[in-house]
Design an enzyme around this catalytic site. Structure first.
Site, PDB file in Angstrom:
ATOM      1  N   ARG A 149      -3.183   1.503   3.098  1.00  0.00           N
ATOM      2  CA  ARG A 149      -2.787   1.118   1.746  1.00  0.00           C
ATOM      3  C   ARG A 149      -3.988   0.418   1.107  1.00  0.00           C
ATOM      4  NH1 ARG A 149       0.684   4.353   2.002  1.00  0.00           N
ATOM      5  NH2 ARG A 149       2.939   4.062   1.818  1.00  0.00           N
ATOM      6  N   GLU A 193      -3.118   2.380  -8.174  1.00  0.00           N
ATOM      7  CA  GLU A 193      -3.100   3.838  -8.119  1.00  0.00           C
ATOM      8  C   GLU A 193      -2.368   4.328  -9.356  1.00  0.00           C
ATOM      9  OE1 GLU A 193      -1.576   5.163  -4.330  1.00  0.00           O
ATOM     10  OE2 GLU A 193      -3.198   4.196  -3.238  1.00  0.00           O
ATOM     11  N   HIS A 231      -4.768   9.447  -2.953  1.00  0.00           N
ATOM     12  CA  HIS A 231      -3.609   9.276  -2.061  1.00  0.00           C
ATOM     13  C   HIS A 231      -2.988  10.622  -1.666  1.00  0.00           C
ATOM     14  CE1 HIS A 231      -0.248   6.193  -0.950  1.00  0.00           C
ATOM     15  NE2 HIS A 231      -0.304   7.176  -0.064  1.00  0.00           N
TER      16      HIS A 231
HETATM   17  P1  NDP Z   1       2.898   3.035  12.663  1.00  0.00           P
HETATM   18  O1  NDP Z   1       3.958   2.015  12.490  1.00  0.00           O
HETATM   19  O2  NDP Z   1       2.999   3.987  13.797  1.00  0.00           O
HETATM   20  O3  NDP Z   1       1.475   2.321  12.750  1.00  0.00           O
HETATM   21  C1  NDP Z   1       1.180   1.175  12.044  1.00  0.00           C
HETATM   22  C2  NDP Z   1       0.118   0.440  12.788  1.00  0.00           C
HETATM   23  O4  NDP Z   1      -0.249  -0.730  12.040  1.00  0.00           O
HETATM   24  C3  NDP Z   1       0.558  -0.021  14.166  1.00  0.00           C
HETATM   25  O5  NDP Z   1      -0.340   0.490  15.110  1.00  0.00           O
HETATM   26  C4  NDP Z   1       0.449  -1.526  14.093  1.00  0.00           C
HETATM   27  O6  NDP Z   1      -0.058  -2.023  15.297  1.00  0.00           O
HETATM   28  C5  NDP Z   1      -0.573  -1.714  12.981  1.00  0.00           C
HETATM   29  N1  NDP Z   1      -0.529  -3.053  12.446  1.00  0.00           N
HETATM   30  C6  NDP Z   1       0.527  -3.751  11.963  1.00  0.00           C
HETATM   31  N2  NDP Z   1       0.155  -4.995  11.659  1.00  0.00           N
HETATM   32  C7  NDP Z   1      -1.152  -5.086  11.962  1.00  0.00           C
HETATM   33  C8  NDP Z   1      -2.095  -6.129  11.875  1.00  0.00           C
HETATM   34  N3  NDP Z   1      -1.758  -7.338  11.419  1.00  0.00           N
HETATM   35  N4  NDP Z   1      -3.372  -5.871  12.258  1.00  0.00           N
HETATM   36  C9  NDP Z   1      -3.718  -4.661  12.700  1.00  0.00           C
HETATM   37  N5  NDP Z   1      -2.858  -3.643  12.829  1.00  0.00           N
HETATM   38  C10 NDP Z   1      -1.595  -3.862  12.461  1.00  0.00           C
HETATM   39  O7  NDP Z   1       2.825   3.815  11.280  1.00  0.00           O
HETATM   40  P2  NDP Z   1       2.104   5.210  10.933  1.00  0.00           P
HETATM   41  O8  NDP Z   1       0.911   5.384  11.812  1.00  0.00           O
HETATM   42  O9  NDP Z   1       3.110   6.276  10.890  1.00  0.00           O
HETATM   43  O10 NDP Z   1       1.625   4.901   9.427  1.00  0.00           O
HETATM   44  C11 NDP Z   1       0.716   3.859   9.174  1.00  0.00           C
HETATM   45  C12 NDP Z   1       0.534   3.619   7.699  1.00  0.00           C
HETATM   46  O11 NDP Z   1      -0.239   4.652   7.115  1.00  0.00           O
HETATM   47  C13 NDP Z   1       1.809   3.592   6.850  1.00  0.00           C
HETATM   48  O12 NDP Z   1       2.424   2.322   6.910  1.00  0.00           O
HETATM   49  C14 NDP Z   1       1.304   3.918   5.468  1.00  0.00           C
HETATM   50  O13 NDP Z   1       0.988   2.727   4.782  1.00  0.00           O
HETATM   51  C15 NDP Z   1       0.017   4.686   5.722  1.00  0.00           C
HETATM   52  N6  NDP Z   1       0.129   6.101   5.332  1.00  0.00           N
HETATM   53  C16 NDP Z   1      -0.732   6.581   4.372  1.00  0.00           C
HETATM   54  C17 NDP Z   1      -0.708   7.902   4.029  1.00  0.00           C
HETATM   55  C18 NDP Z   1      -1.652   8.428   3.006  1.00  0.00           C
HETATM   56  O14 NDP Z   1      -1.284   9.342   2.294  1.00  0.00           O
HETATM   57  N7  NDP Z   1      -2.855   7.915   2.907  1.00  0.00           N
HETATM   58  C19 NDP Z   1       0.244   8.849   4.634  1.00  0.00           C
HETATM   59  C20 NDP Z   1       1.093   8.240   5.623  1.00  0.00           C
HETATM   60  C21 NDP Z   1       1.015   6.922   5.951  1.00  0.00           C
HETATM   61  P3  NDP Z   1       0.685  -3.219  16.082  1.00  0.00           P
HETATM   62  O15 NDP Z   1       2.148  -2.988  15.952  1.00  0.00           O
HETATM   63  O16 NDP Z   1       0.175  -3.112  17.466  1.00  0.00           O
HETATM   64  O17 NDP Z   1       0.217  -4.450  15.392  1.00  0.00           O
HETATM   65  C1  DGY Z   2       3.434   7.413   3.161  1.00  0.00           C
HETATM   66  O1  DGY Z   2       4.264   8.227   3.594  1.00  0.00           O
HETATM   67  O2  DGY Z   2       3.540   6.205   3.340  1.00  0.00           O
HETATM   68  C2  DGY Z   2       2.232   7.942   2.452  1.00  0.00           C
HETATM   69  O3  DGY Z   2       1.480   7.006   1.839  1.00  0.00           O
HETATM   70  C3  DGY Z   2       2.480   9.153   1.624  1.00  0.00           C
HETATM   71  O4  DGY Z   2       2.900  10.189   2.435  1.00  0.00           O
END
Ligand code: NDP
Ligand code: DGY
Length: 309
Positions: free
Chosen positions: A226, A255, A274
């Site tokens: 984000r 955005e 995005h």
């Molecule tokens: P997950 O919940 O699988 O992964 C999120 C990760 O964030 C976990 O590994 C968690 O690690 C980490 N995290 C949380 N808090 C912290 C912290 N304080 N410091 C470091 N790491 C942290 O979610 P996804 O992988 O499915 O998605 C991740 C994010 O990607 C979404 O929340 C969304 O915002 C973004 N996204 C963006 C997209 C785009 O279009 N650009 C598309 C899809 C998703 P831990 O729990 O070990 O702290």
């Molecule tokens: C999400 O799913 O959070 C992305 O940012 C868009 O797919």
């Protein structure tokens, strides 16, 4: 859709456009609704929940990120939330790799030079960038998408994967032999830093002046989480003073990023609108999952993907 049959009689009010619904329309349309199917562009806060009234029991978002939802307010009202993990992991990881390569190998600049006549001859140092081979890659948030990114980068010859998060994640880490390190170590040792964490109060502004000061001058930052995880003013400073080599952002604040934003004037900054999950198949899978979450919720059944709150 076909195949699955849900016996739920419901009246649907639909915003029939690819553009986000306006706040006004949403406030008006949600009154009395039992369920809401929303996008990450819809900020679901106390005002919206008040406008919905006590009928509202299910919110289904067409996203895996849920930072647009005021979870405290939602929880207080006993509302359940559905989201779309997993189905978008591959597409988002793929786009993140594409953004990394476009940034590190300077593809946008190169294409521009071909078009504007800057291509005078093959020259030894012209448009050189940084390769993944023998590199150290740091992943902030080795979650579903973070792991999928690491798995896709491994065949490029990455030497070491570092990762950070709130605690070690031995299971995904073992899949790519990633080492758990504090954020500072990740910042100072990585050639490529990838942000794939969720947006929370803890990750807000995580990549700031201090963070960039620790990074190598030759390092590249890629953000597909984000926008607000990065302090954009500090990023601009780091990119213009040579503190870091380049940055690739699929997400920004705001955005859309205004077309006159300083970051857009920099050759060493690649900004995408995005599009992480933007493949036809993935968006289709997301919409089906979000619909099934909503329907299951309305029937009082477990959702295919329900957010644990
Ligand atoms: P997950 O919940 O699988 O992964 C999120 C990760 O964030 C976990 O590994 C968690 O690690 C980490 N995290 C949380 N808090 C912290 C912290 N304080 N410091 C470091 N790491 C942290 O979610 P996804 O992988 O499915 O998605 C991740 C994010 O990607 C979404 O929340 C969304 O915002 C973004 N996204 C963006 C997209 C785009 O279009 N650009 C598309 C899809 C998703 P831990 O729990 O070990 O702290
Ligand atoms: C999400 O799913 O959070 C992305 O940012 C868009 O797919």
């Amino acid at each position: 859709g076909r195949g699955r049959e849900y016996r739920v009689a419901c009246t649907i009010g639909q915003w029939d456009s690819d553009e986000p619904v306006t706040r006004q329309e949403l406030l008006k349309g949600i009154a009395g609704a039992h369920g809401l199917y929303c996008m990450l562009t819809d900020k679901i806060d106390e005002e919206i929940l008040q406008a919905a009234g006590p009928n509202l029991k299910i919110i289904s978002t067409l996203s895996v990120g849920f930072d647009h939802l005021s979870l405290d307010e939602i929880k207080k009202r006993g509302i359940r939330v559905g989201y779309t993990p997993d189905v978008l992991t591959a597409a988002t990881a793929e786009l993140t790799v594409a953004l990394l390569l476009a940034t590190s190998r300077r593809l946008m600049e190169a294409v521009e030079e071909v078009k504007n006549g800057g291509w005078s001859a093959w020259k030894p140092l012209w448009l050189c960038g940084f390769g993944l081979q023998e590199s150290t890659v740091g992943i902030v948030g080795l979650g579903r998408i973070g792991l999928a990114i690491a798995e896709r980068l491994k065949p490029f010859g990455v030497k070491r994967f570092l990762y950070t998060g709130r605690q070690p994640r031995p299971e995904p880490a073992a899949k790519v032999q990633a080492e758990y390190v504090p954020l500072n170590t990740l910042a100072s040792q990585s050639d490529f830093i990838i942000l794939s964490c969720s947006f929370t109060p803890d990750t807000q502004g995580m990549c700031n002046k201090d963070f960039f000061a620790k990074m190598k001058k030759t390092a590249i930052l890629i953000n597909s989480s984000r926008g607000a995880v990065v302090n954009q003013e500090d990023l601009y400073q780091a990119l213009t003073t040579g503190q870091i080599a380049a940055a690739g952002m699929d997400v920004t604040v705001p955005e859309p990023l205004p077309t006159n934003h300083p970051l857009l004037s920099l050759k060493n900054c690649v900004v995408l609108p995005h599009i992480g999950s933007a493949t036809y198949a993935t968006r289709n899978a997301m919409s089906v999952l979000a619909a099934n979450n909503l329907l299951a919720g309305l029937k009082g059944e477990p959702m295919p993907s329900e957010l644990k709150m």
